[in-house]
Motif scaffolding. Structure first.
Motif, PDB file in Angstrom:
ATOM      1  N   THR A  48     -18.595  16.609 -27.633  1.00 17.82           N
ATOM      2  CA  THR A  48     -19.022  16.279 -28.992  1.00 17.82           C
ATOM      3  C   THR A  48     -20.327  16.986 -29.333  1.00 17.82           C
ATOM      4  OG1 THR A  48     -20.341  14.377 -28.321  1.00 17.82           O
ATOM      5  CG2 THR A  48     -18.015  13.981 -28.808  1.00 17.82           C
ATOM      6  N   GLU A  49     -20.534  17.201 -30.601  1.00 16.38           N
ATOM      7  CA  GLU A  49     -21.841  17.615 -31.111  1.00 16.38           C
ATOM      8  C   GLU A  49     -22.471  16.449 -31.863  1.00 16.38           C
ATOM      9  OE1 GLU A  49     -21.601  21.197 -33.401  1.00 16.38           O
ATOM     10  OE2 GLU A  49     -20.622  22.305 -31.779  1.00 16.38           O
ATOM     11  N   LEU A  50     -21.654  15.763 -32.666  1.00 20.15           N
ATOM     12  CA  LEU A  50     -22.093  14.591 -33.419  1.00 20.15           C
ATOM     13  C   LEU A  50     -21.493  13.340 -32.795  1.00 20.15           C
ATOM     14  CD1 LEU A  50     -21.377  15.938 -37.021  1.00 20.15           C
ATOM     15  CD2 LEU A  50     -23.608  15.828 -35.873  1.00 20.15           C
ATOM     16  N   LYS A  51     -22.069  12.185 -33.117  1.00 22.60           N
ATOM     17  CA  LYS A  51     -21.459  10.919 -32.714  1.00 22.60           C
ATOM     18  C   LYS A  51     -20.087  10.835 -33.375  1.00 22.60           C
ATOM     19  CE  LYS A  51     -22.132   5.934 -32.760  1.00 22.60           C
ATOM     20  NZ  LYS A  51     -23.013   4.824 -33.184  1.00 22.60           N
ATOM     21  N   PHE A  79     -12.933   3.535 -30.405  1.00 24.18           N
ATOM     22  CA  PHE A  79     -14.051   3.710 -29.480  1.00 24.18           C
ATOM     23  C   PHE A  79     -14.999   4.755 -30.047  1.00 24.18           C
ATOM     24  CE2 PHE A  79     -10.860   6.689 -27.859  1.00 24.18           C
ATOM     25  CZ  PHE A  79     -11.589   7.807 -27.468  1.00 24.18           C
ATOM     26  N   TYR A  80     -16.240   4.712 -29.574  1.00 23.11           N
ATOM     27  CA  TYR A  80     -17.299   5.584 -30.067  1.00 23.11           C
ATOM     28  C   TYR A  80     -17.787   6.484 -28.943  1.00 23.11           C
ATOM     29  CZ  TYR A  80     -17.270   2.547 -34.087  1.00 23.11           C
ATOM     30  OH  TYR A  80     -16.872   1.855 -35.197  1.00 23.11           O
ATOM     31  N   VAL A  81     -18.033   7.752 -29.303  1.00 21.84           N
ATOM     32  CA  VAL A  81     -18.532   8.731 -28.342  1.00 21.84           C
ATOM     33  C   VAL A  81     -19.904   9.187 -28.834  1.00 21.84           C
ATOM     34  CG1 VAL A  81     -18.096  10.906 -27.177  1.00 21.84           C
ATOM     35  CG2 VAL A  81     -16.160   9.500 -27.934  1.00 21.84           C
ATOM     36  N   PHE A  87     -15.916  13.392 -23.174  1.00 14.49           N
ATOM     37  CA  PHE A  87     -15.077  12.240 -22.837  1.00 14.49           C
ATOM     38  C   PHE A  87     -13.720  12.736 -22.388  1.00 14.49           C
ATOM     39  CE2 PHE A  87     -14.397  13.031 -27.295  1.00 14.49           C
ATOM     40  CZ  PHE A  87     -13.089  12.687 -27.575  1.00 14.49           C
ATOM     41  N   GLN A  88     -13.068  11.918 -21.568  1.00  9.94           N
ATOM     42  CA  GLN A  88     -11.759  12.262 -21.021  1.00  9.94           C
ATOM     43  C   GLN A  88     -10.694  11.338 -21.596  1.00  9.94           C
ATOM     44  OE1 GLN A  88     -13.354  11.789 -16.938  1.00  9.94           O
ATOM     45  NE2 GLN A  88     -12.198  13.682 -16.550  1.00  9.94           N
ATOM     46  N   SER A 100     -13.853  10.234 -36.963  1.00  9.67           N
ATOM     47  CA  SER A 100     -14.916  10.302 -37.963  1.00  9.67           C
ATOM     48  C   SER A 100     -16.174  10.830 -37.288  1.00  9.67           C
ATOM     49  CB  SER A 100     -15.199   8.916 -38.533  1.00  9.67           C
ATOM     50  OG  SER A 100     -14.064   8.396 -39.153  1.00  9.67           O
ATOM     51  N   TYR A 101     -16.839  11.748 -37.959  1.00  8.83           N
ATOM     52  CA  TYR A 101     -18.085  12.333 -37.457  1.00  8.83           C
ATOM     53  C   TYR A 101     -19.236  11.592 -38.128  1.00  8.83           C
ATOM     54  CZ  TYR A 101     -14.755  15.689 -35.837  1.00  8.83           C
ATOM     55  OH  TYR A 101     -13.673  16.267 -35.217  1.00  8.83           O
TER      56      TYR A 101
END
Length: 104
Positions: A48-51, A79-81, A87-88, A100-101
């Motif tokens: 990711t670059e953004l949440k 879920f949130y990254v 993430f896998q 959603s970014y």
């Protein structure tokens, strides 16, 4: 939300893992964006670059955040990254998703 109104959609697909994961980018009037996509069964890792908010709308998968344990979503779930992490995924059935970014 089952429907988005007043949006612009990229015609070209985002294609990953030899076509096993695809999505389309949706742009909103407020400047935000989401991707709507499908994942075929398999194992994948994304960065990711953004949440990100991963909203699984159908299907079964397991996900593991960078410093977390494997979690299961069967049917639907969210879920949130965090930004700048990986993430896998272990996708068991075809998965329909909306990513959603999010601003920090």
């Amino acid at each position: 939300m089952m429907q988005f109104k007043g949006v612009t959609v990229d015609k070209a697909a985002n294609v990953y893992f030899d076509g096993k994961v695809t999505s389309r980018t949706v742009y909103f009037e407020d400047g935000s964006k989401k991707t709507l996509g499908i994942m075929m069964p398999g194992e994948y890792e994304f960065s990711t670059e953004l949440k990100e908010e991963m909203d699984i709308t159908a299907g079964s998968l397991e996900y593991k955040l960078q410093d977390g344990d494997w979690q299961t979503i069967d049917g639907s779930g969210v879920f949130y990254v965090p930004a700048n992490e990986s993430f896998q995924l272990k996708v068991q059935t075809v998965v329909d998703y909306c990513c959603s970014y999010l601003a920090e």
